[in-house]
Design a protein around this motif. Structure first.
Motif, PDB file in Angstrom:
ATOM      1  N   PRO A 169      12.127 -12.275  15.963  1.00 18.26           N
ATOM      2  CA  PRO A 169      10.911 -11.859  15.257  1.00 18.26           C
ATOM      3  C   PRO A 169       9.832 -11.429  16.234  1.00 18.26           C
ATOM      4  O   PRO A 169       9.805 -11.893  17.376  1.00 18.26           O
ATOM      5  N   LEU A 170       8.963 -10.557  15.781  1.00 15.81           N
ATOM      6  CA  LEU A 170       7.864 -10.113  16.624  1.00 15.81           C
ATOM      7  C   LEU A 170       6.730 -11.135  16.625  1.00 15.81           C
ATOM      8  O   LEU A 170       6.055 -11.320  17.633  1.00 15.81           O
ATOM      9  N   TYR A 171       6.551 -11.817  15.497  1.00 14.00           N
ATOM     10  CA  TYR A 171       5.469 -12.804  15.386  1.00 14.00           C
ATOM     11  C   TYR A 171       6.041 -14.199  15.151  1.00 14.00           C
ATOM     12  O   TYR A 171       6.936 -14.379  14.315  1.00 14.00           O
ATOM     13  N   ASP A 172       5.509 -15.153  15.892  1.00 15.24           N
ATOM     14  CA  ASP A 172       5.897 -16.554  15.683  1.00 15.24           C
ATOM     15  C   ASP A 172       5.087 -17.205  14.577  1.00 15.24           C
ATOM     16  O   ASP A 172       5.501 -18.218  14.006  1.00 15.24           O
ATOM     17  N   PHE A 173       3.914 -16.655  14.294  1.00 19.57           N
ATOM     18  CA  PHE A 173       3.052 -17.151  13.216  1.00 19.57           C
ATOM     19  C   PHE A 173       2.032 -16.064  12.897  1.00 19.57           C
ATOM     20  O   PHE A 173       1.907 -15.070  13.636  1.00 19.57           O
ATOM     21  N   ASP A 174       1.318 -16.228  11.802  1.00 21.23           N
ATOM     22  CA  ASP A 174       0.321 -15.236  11.420  1.00 21.23           C
ATOM     23  C   ASP A 174      -0.803 -15.199  12.451  1.00 21.23           C
ATOM     24  O   ASP A 174      -1.262 -16.260  12.923  1.00 21.23           O
ATOM     25  N   PRO A 175      -1.266 -14.006  12.828  1.00 20.12           N
ATOM     26  CA  PRO A 175      -2.305 -13.896  13.847  1.00 20.12           C
ATOM     27  C   PRO A 175      -3.531 -14.752  13.542  1.00 20.12           C
ATOM     28  O   PRO A 175      -4.033 -14.766  12.413  1.00 20.12           O
ATOM     29  N   GLY A 176      -3.963 -15.495  14.565  1.00 26.83           N
ATOM     30  CA  GLY A 176      -5.179 -16.286  14.463  1.00 26.83           C
ATOM     31  C   GLY A 176      -5.025 -17.662  13.875  1.00 26.83           C
ATOM     32  O   GLY A 176      -6.010 -18.419  13.802  1.00 26.83           O
TER      33      GLY A 176
END
Length: 388
Positions: A169-176
């Motif tokens: 995945p590109l993101y491990d969690f939602d930004p911020g």
């Protein structure tokens, strides 16, 4: 452990000398610098890679020395002028570059990533601020086997940006929403420095920081630079010290591309903490740790922009370390004491002589009378009764 062996040898020598009426017993180390030298020398055996250290307070160098070998094959010793690759200490230079561009009105830390990389997935949810303090959620590319398979080949910043975009995945969690250390974020920031300034990453740093601060032995590392006094990197394996896993230097950018010396990093710290590199507003932003939990609000503990900020035995510690195959590094500042320690080492896999550990041992020696005693913890009592 090498320190135990060293102490045993010293004790045996003292006993032997005590039996001779015509030989004076050498005095035990008494000053902080004598204690530091005795400790550090005892960690190095013949033909070991080594490290350079520097300690400064109130703008003056009070101790600097090299230990071990910069090049084992040719028996070249480490000195305070030895050049090392500094790995993730690079991140504070990258953060400073972004803040300098903000001071010049070229960008804002509130800008969206999509402004600079329009096709970056979810780029309108990520600000430069989130990249700076590791809360973007963008996955860290460096540990991935698929990435490591190609790291022996030369690359470009643009190509590495494309590699980051293709992660799954590109993101491990939602930004911020959370904090997680990400080399990917700082690789993107280095790219943005180049795009906004119209200069290479190294040229921008040289013009805005290295030259003004007199850092003649700092720059972006590339193969075949012909650097004088360069340390070779080593890894400790089952058969002793050997060449480290090879990563082609062009794969490092804003996340870890720089080389330097302990003396140049001392100049950098003096420039930063005396307001000669960035203005007061930029420094305040850089040294304000991000709060991703209610318990972190106003705690003064966490990650700012390129610096970790937190207490060390009651003292305010603003620092960053680094590690890459063959090298470890540590640059710390106890700000209220105007106290700087730099340690650069040319081996990894050696926990007893890691740069981070050595730096704090030096703090313990020099500031022993200012350190708060460690908290007494009862292992039978939970520190947080409400924790699940």
């Amino acid at each position: 452990m090498r320190l135990t062996r060293f102490c045993g040898l010293i004790a045996s020598a003292l006993i032997a000398l005590a039996g001779s009426s015509c030989t004076a017993i050498p005095a035990a180390p008494s000053t902080p610098s004598e204690k530091a030298d005795a400790l550090l020398a005892g960690l190095i055996q013949a033909n070991d890679p080594g490290f350079a250290v520097l300690v400064a307070q109130d703008g003056k160098i009070i101790f600097e020395k090299g230990y071990g070998l910069a090049d084992r094959e040719h028996g070249v010793p480490v000195t305070p002028q030895t050049i090392f690759r500094i790995a993730s200490i690079t991140k504070q230079f990258t953060a400073a570059a972004i803040l300098k561009l903000q001071e010049k009105g070229k960008l804002s830390v509130e800008d969206k990533l999509s402004k600079y990389i329009p096709d970056f997935p979810r780029g309108d949810e990520v600000t430069l601020r989130l990249l700076l303090n590791h809360t973007s959620g963008i996955h860290d590319y460096s540990p991935e086997p698929d990435h490591l398979s190609d790291v022996a080949k030369p690359t470009t910043t643009e190509a590495d940006v494309e590699l980051i975009k293709m992660q799954k995945p590109l993101y491990d969690f939602d930004p911020g929403t959370k904090w997680k250390y990400s080399n990917s974020g700082y690789e993107l920031l280095g790219y943005i420095v180049e795009k906004v300034s119209g200069q290479s990453f190294g040229d921008f740093l040289r013009a805005n920081f290295f030259q003004p601060l007199g850092m003649a032995d700092t720059g972006v590392y590339r193969e075949n630079l012909g650097l004088p006094h360069e340390a070779l990197g080593y890894s400790l394996g089952k058969n002793g010290f050997e060449p480290p896993f090879y990563i082609e230097p062009s794969h490092s950018g804003g996340d870890g591309a720089l080389y330097s010396t302990v003396e140049d990093l001392y100049r950098w710290n003096e420039g930063i903490f005396n307001g000669r590199a960035l203005d007061a507003a930029s420094l305040k932003a850089a040294f304000t740790p991000v709060a991703t939990k209610a318990s972190q609000v106003n705690s003064g503990n966490g990650y700012g922009f390129g610096w970790y900020v937190g207490p060390y035995h009651g003292l305010r510690d603003i620092s960053h370390g680094g590690e890459r195959p063959g090298f470890t590094s540590m640059l710390l500042r106890l700000s209220d004491e105007k106290f700087t320690v730099v340690v650069l080492a040319n081996a990894e896999g050696t926990p007893n002589v890691s740069a981070n550990r050595l730096a704090y041992l030096l703090v313990d020696i020099y500031l022993a009378d200012k350190l708060a005693p460690p908290a007494i913890v009862n292992p039978n009592v939970s520190p947080n009764p409400k924790a699940p």
